[in-house]
Structure formats: structure tokens, C-alpha cells
Design an enzyme around this catalytic site. Structure first.
Site, PDB file in Angstrom:
ATOM      1  N   ASP A 145       0.823  -1.215   0.000  1.00  0.00           N
ATOM      2  CA  ASP A 145       0.000   0.000   0.000  1.00  0.00           C
ATOM      3  C   ASP A 145       0.852   1.258   0.000  1.00  0.00           C
ATOM      4  OD1 ASP A 145      -1.998   1.874   0.364  1.00  0.00           O
ATOM      5  OD2 ASP A 145      -2.223   1.467   2.504  1.00  0.00           O
ATOM      6  N   ASP A 332      -2.091   5.734  -5.209  1.00  0.00           N
ATOM      7  CA  ASP A 332      -2.364   4.903  -4.039  1.00  0.00           C
ATOM      8  C   ASP A 332      -2.720   3.477  -4.459  1.00  0.00           C
ATOM      9  OD1 ASP A 332      -3.087   3.803  -1.654  1.00  0.00           O
ATOM     10  OD2 ASP A 332      -4.672   5.238  -1.189  1.00  0.00           O
TER      11      ASP A 332
END
Length: 553
Positions: A145, A332
């Protein structure tokens, strides 16, 4: 004669016996010339043994010296979607969590500004990879992430959260390299939270071992998001500025321990794979097979997230002018969709004829129950108009705010219908309450019904983070949506930004755009998640503090 002197430092072994490379050549001495034959052959044997050992590639088994982590892609299905929606029901609304939430760590200083991490919903995440923690390594499936900076996995001491019983758990007693830390930690997400304490141990990523990595052992994982998620934990690749507890992120330790050739990592998400091999994350460089043409680079404007300046957003080639003075965006990998300011997302979803889920339920209530509900409202005075829905059987007599964890664990037809009933109940209560107000103005039946349909069209705009559906048969007629980055337009076709759930006639098409209003000081900004990164290979260049995008191969 030849006399070789060697020192071997930290040779470690996995369960399989494969070496993970911590051998080091110290000295090589040719001064001695008086050696007997036995010593000679012993020296040669040692030389050959350690030569083979030291010839193990320094970074990876790959010939190009890159560390490759295969990513598995899991399709979004009804399980994910139900759990995702239930997660949102656990709080009053996502907007409330944005306003009220401040990321906190017990005994680690005061609260911070509302953070993007607090808004993240991992339920729809599709890309996972495997790591190992400890010696011998204990395997975990994690989301890599770029929108957070901590590593966490469930702890064997997690005893009171159901989600911990359906995922792999870290057991410090089984690791030879575990180091106690004990510092408490907590991270709050948009639809879930974790809390626990810090520990230190070796982390294996591909063929590399990161030593003494600080990570969180999660002892509490409340919420359905982590219960139904296909992942055990999160490995954050954001900047240390957003790391909870000031823990040095895994990527920083990879650099500090000289485990990578270049201070760069890159994501390639396989667009052609429906489920299975989902792509690769490459540490230490890029794979030219993963992209076509040159990358367009933009500098990181604020360290924490991989944040950069973005130009205007175009719908069908026409500027929206929302970002004519510039916007901020982050790349992201931990977000599945593309999130942006409500005003622009509404324009996009209107242009692609996307209708909110609750919008459709509202119209269904008007169509199938409207006459009976209207007659019940006009036939008698109702002290609590919303009770009409319960009297008619659309809502349960004592409606609960949550369906419950069992609904997510036991995916039966009853569970799916339970969620459907909850949405239908909500739509019924909205329309009945509104009709009750209109009847006070002595409006006619036809006028009330027409106004009721108009109200349904406004429902999705009132629901933050409400996903929207599109007619699967009309994808070919939808416009391209473009984002201007570094002066170049990056286009997304309907095939890029529409997510299909199910197959054949039962397939449902979901808009890849979702409203999210990030408050200052971080916002407003855009979050370019997997929908964007599938189309465009992304380089995260830590050494030069920049992000690069190119057409994915």
C-alpha cells in the site's frame, strides 16, 4: 602456495534450506608459500565452496538484479461488496469519520490532522502479495500500500476479534530473530481499525531479508472489513512522515541495508488477468517489459503520501475546469477506485449515466409499493411516518442499524437478501418521510409521485462513498475520462474505469469513480487507485522524489 582466509557473516537458512545471502569475503592472503598437500586441497575445497556461496545473486534470483514480488489478483465479488457496505454502516457515515477522526497512537504524542489513511477502505482491494516474518519465516498475504507507511499483521495474542481467527497470525515464540518492543499502536481506517503493539523481527520479501524491522502485532481488528478481507495485513510503502509510532518503513530499511540496486520501486497491474496472476511489484528498478513508451514524471510535492500536482480533469475531451488552477493527487496502490471531490465525481457519474445503489432502491419502492404506502399515509394520521414501512413489511418491526458480523461470515442467499432488505428499508423510510411532508401541503397523488421520483434522483448525491452502477450494455457509448499530469492527458476508457461484478445476464457494472471530500490541510485532492494504475505503469522514484506514469504493457 595459495592460502585463503575467509569470514562468513550471518548465513541464514529458510525452512527449505535455501540461503538468504549474508556472506561476506574479508581477506585473501597469498603470502604463504610453505603449505603441505593436504592443506592445499583443503584450501582449494574451501575456496570452491565459498565461491559458489558468494556467487548467489546479491539482490534476486532474477538475472537483471531486480526483486520481483508476484501479485495475485482477486476479483471483486458480492462478498466484498456486502462487507464493504456493512463496514460503512458501522459508523454514521464516512463524512462523520472524516470530520471526527484523528489518527492516534496511545502514548505516542498528541492527535494529528485528519489523514487519508483514516479514509481508506481495503474491502475492494484486489492485489495481494506474500511476505515472511521471523526465522524461519511465517507467511502472510499483504496489500502493498503506497497510501500508508506501517507494516502490520495479526498477532497470536489477538483473542477477541473474529477476524484474527480467519487469517494467519504472527507467533513471536516461533521466531529465532524476534525482538521485544511492546510500544502500543493504533491505526483507524475509514471502515475499520487495528490496535496492538510494536515488535521487531526479520521480514522476508522475495529473496531478500530485511533485518530488525519494526512492525505492529495487531491484537484487535474490529469491523467486517478485516473479517472478510482476502488479506492478512498491510505493508505500507508511503513516506516515513505518515508512519505511526515513527516506525521506519520496510522500504527505508531495504535502502539502508543496501538490499536494492536503485532507490526505486514500480507497480505493474495486469489488466488482462481476471483472477490469478495480477502483476508484479519490482523493488530496486523497473522492468521494461511492463510498459510502452517513456514515463511522464512529476515531483512529489508533499512527502507522506506519493502526492503530486495534477491539471484538469476532462470528460469526453472537454475540460471540467475544476482543476484549471491545479489540483493535488496521490498514487495509491491500496485504493481500488478513483476518489475525488464530490462536485466533479457527480459530473463524471452523470456523464456515464451512473445511478446510485440507493437511488435504484428508491425508484423500486415508488414503483412497487408507492400506491399502498401513499394510501396508508392518507388513510390515517401516523405519528411516526417511518413506521409505515414496518407495518407494510418492508422494514423489520425493530430495525437494527447493522445486519451483524454473521451476515458476512455465512454467505447464504438469506444474507444477500438481508442486505437487500436493509437498503430497501432505508429507501422506503426516506420516501415515506418526504411524502408525509408533502401531504401537509395538500399536494395531489400524481404530484407527490412525480416529486418522489425526482427525490430518488437526488439520493446518491446525499450519500458519501455510495457506489454507482452503469448499464453494462451501454459501455461502448460512454466517454473517455482524462487526467492531466505533467502536461500530458492520461485517458481512461470505459473498459478501464468500469468494474464488472458477476457474469452474463447477472453481471453488474460499477463506476470506478467515487466521491471523497478530503478536508484541509491534506485536501482537497484526488486519489488515483488501482483503476488508474492498471492502465498506467507507475514508478515510485524515492531517490529523486518523483512519480512516473507510462502506458502499461
Amino acid at each position: 602456495m595459495l592460502n585463503a582466509k575467509w569470514l562468513i557473516d550471518d548465513i541464514k537458512f529458510r525452512n527449505s534450506g535455501q540461503k538468504t545471502r549474508r556472506a561476506r569475503f574479508v581477506s585473501f592472503d597469498t603470502t604463504s608459500s610453505s603449505v603441505n598437500m593436504g592443506s592445499k586441497w583443503k584450501s582449494i575445497s574451501l575456496f570452491m565452496f565459498f565461491s559458489i556461496l558468494l556467487c548467489t545473486p546479491a539482490f534476486s534470483t532474477s538475472k537483471d538484479g531486480l526483486i520481483r514480488i508476484g501479485l495475485k489478483k482477486v476479483k471483486i465479488d458480492e462478498t466484498n461488496r456486502i462487507a464493504s457496505r456493512l463496514g460503512f454502516q458501522e459508523s454514521e457515515s464516512l463524512k462523520d469519520s472524516i470530520r471526527k477522526y484523528t489518527q492516534s497512537v496511545n502514548s505516542m504524542g498528541g492527535p494529528q490532522d485528519p489523514d487519508i489513511v483514516s479514509l481508506k477502505n481495503y474491502m475492494d482491494a484486489q492485489y495481494f502479495g506474500e511476505i515472511g516474518i521471523g526465522t524461519p519465516p511465517q507467511k502472510f498475504t499483504v496489500i502493498f500500500d503506497t497510501g500508508s507507511a506501517n507494516l502490520w499483521v495479526p498477532s497470536s495474542k489477538c483473542l477477541f476479534s473474529v477476524s484474527c481467527y480467519v487469517h494467519a497470525k504472527y507467533r513471536s515464540s516461533r521466531s529465532q530473530t524476534y525482538k521485544i518492543n511492546g510500544k502500543p499502536a493504533a491505526i483507524q481506517y475509514g471502515t475499520g481499525s487495528i490496535s496492538g503493539y510494536f515488535s521487531e523481527d526479520n521480514v522476508q520479501i522475495g529473496d531478500l531479508v530485511v533485518e530488525d524491522q519494526m512492525f505492529i502485532e495487531a491484537t484487535r481488528e474490529p469491523g467486517v472489513t478485516f473479517l472478510a478481507g482476502r488479506f492478512d495485513g498491510i505493508l505500507g510503502l508511503g513516506f516515513k512522515e505518515i508512519s505511526v509510532g515513527n516506525a521506519l518503513p520496510v522500504w527505508y530499511n531495504m535502502i539502508d541495508q543496501h538490499l536494492v540496486k536503485e532507490r526505486v520501486f514500480s507497480f505493474w497491474l495486469n489488466r488482462k488477468s481476471k483472477e490469478g496472476e495480477g502483476g508484479e511489484i519490482v523493488f530496486g528498478g523497473v522492468d521494461p517489459k511492463h510498459y510502452k513508451g517513456p514515463h511522464t514524471y512529476v515531483p512529489v510535492t508533499q512527502k507522506g503520501y506519493w502526492q503530486f500536482d495534477m491539471g484538469d480533469v476532462l470528460i469526453g475531451g472537454k475540460p471540467t475546469e475544476f482543476c484549471k488552477s491545479g489540483c493535488s493527487a496521490i498514487a495509491d496502490s491500496g485504493t481500488s477506485l478513483i476518489a475525488g471531490p464530490t462536485s466533479v465525481i457527480d459530473q463524471i457519474n452523470l456523464a456515464i449515466n451512473a445511478a446510485g445503489i440507493l437511488n435504484e432502491e428508491c425508484k423500486s419502492v415508488v414503483k412497487h409499493f408507492g400506491g399502498q404506502l401513499f394510501d396508508m399515509l392518507t388513510a390515517s394520521q401516523v405519528a411516526q411516518p417511518r413506521s409505515v414501512c414496518a407495518r407494510h413489511g418492508i422494514c423489520p418491526p425493530h430495525r437494527s442499524a447493522s445486519i451483524g458480523i454473521k451476515s458476512v461470515v455465512d454467505m447464504t442467499d438469506g444474507v444477500s437478501s438481508g442486505l437487500q432488505e436493509n437498503r430497501t428499508c432505508m429507501a422506503c423510510e426516506i420516501i415515506v418521510q418526504w411524502w408525509h411532508n408533502q401531504l401537509a401541503d395538500n399536494l395531489t397523488r400524481n404530484n407527490v409521485f412525480k416529486l418522489g421520483s425526482d427525490l430518488c434522483n437526488q439520493v446518491p448525491r446525499a450519500k458519501a462513498m455510495e457506489e454507482s452502477t452503469v448499464d453494462c450494455g451501454k459501455l461502448a457509448f460512454l466517454p473517455t475520462i482524462s487526467f492531466t499530469i505533467g502536461g500530458k492527458e492520461f485517458q481512461l476508457s470505459p473498459d478501464d474505469y468500469i468494474l464488472k461484478v458477476g457474469e452474463g445476464a447477472a453481471a453488474e457494472c460499477i463506476s470506478g469513480f467515487i466521491p471523497m471530500d478530503i478536508p484541509p490541510p491534506r485536501g482537497p485532492l484526488w486519489i488515483l487507485g488501482d483503476v488508474f494504475m492498471r492502465r498506467y505503469h507507475t514508478i515510485f522514484d524515492y531517490g529523486n522524489a518523483r512519480v512516473g506514469f507510462a502506458e502499461a504493457a
